[in-house]
Design a protein around this motif. Structure first.
Motif: not given
Length: 254
Positions: A155-162, A221-226, A251-254
């Protein structure tokens, strides 16, 4: 408008519906939801279940380590798992592709670039990447995380939205409510330290994860804003219901 990108992680307990074999009905349910949502969202799947798929067909004789047997089962089960995805998704007009990754792939710049480029081409051409750990050469997720960490790194590598993690509970429950036998979902949280105080250390029956590995994935994920959603994948329409606010999940908010 550009489509939002979701990375969906499906654990073994979800795919088997907590039985001893892969549920075609559950895979069809996932496909139906993706088909319904595909105008607004594009999907990348990280799926466990290769070992569970193999156990339906074989019982291996062995003298080696248990981990080697699991690796062998994964090698047998992975083609079966992909075939079930392919057959069910194709009936819904969805095309699938397989990607096998290991942690070492995320440690090399060229490998990371190759993963990103390949998956982007697949998604752009309407092929859904279905990712699993390359269990023949790596054992990290067999031992520890049921693909939770692999999903977060991808998820972090691909910069997904969620990042949506499908598990067998209505998200993460408060510790007090579990002790009282009346499970209450933590709806939203931004400070993961607060969440860590609530979780139990139990592992899932088929998977190797449990909530600890999901929280570790959410940190990545959170560290990447996801944003990470932990939803109950055993329920029908678990993604569409969550996206439309019709179900309880964390829901774990970015």
């Amino acid at each position: 408008m550009a489509k939002k990108r979701i990375l969906l992680k499906i654990g073994s307990n979800t795919l088997t519906k907590e039985t001893d074999h892969i549920s075609r009905g559950k895979i069809e349910d996932i496909g139906r939801q993706i088909a319904f949502l595909k105008e607004d969202y594009e999907f990348i799947i990280v799926s466990s279940g290769a070992i569970a798929a193999a156990k339906q067909f074989v019982k291996l004789e062995h003298n080696g380590e248990e981990i080697n047997v699991k690796q062998a089962l994964a090698a047998i089960g992975q083609p079966h798992l992909m075939r079930i995805f392919q057959e069910n998704f194709r009936e819904l007009g969805l095309f699938t592709s397989q990607c096998l990754l290991s942690y070492s792939d995320f440690e090399k710049a060229q490998s990371k670039l190759n993963i990103k480029n390949t998956i982007n081409v697949l998604v752009a051409n309407n092929f859904i990447p279905i990712i699993n750990e390359n269990d023949t050469v790596a054992t990290d997720e067999i031992k520890f995380g049921d693909n939770d960490k692999l999903a977060a790194l991808t998820a972090a590598l691909l910069k997904v939205d969620m990042l949506i993690i499908a598990t067998n509970t209505d998200g993460i429950y408060t510790k007090t409510s579990i002790e009282k036998g009346d499970s209450k979902t933590i709806a939203a949280v931004s400070d993961i330290k607060d969440l860590e105080k609530e979780i139990s250390i139990e592992k899932s029956s088929h998977g190797t994860g449990g909530m600890q590995s999901k929280i570790e994935a959410a940190i990545i994920a959170q560290n990447e804003g996801i944003e990470t959603w932990v939803v109950n994948g055993l329920k029908e329409n678990f993604m569409t219901d969550a996206l439309h606010g019709k179900s309880n999940f964390t829901k774990i908010i970015a």
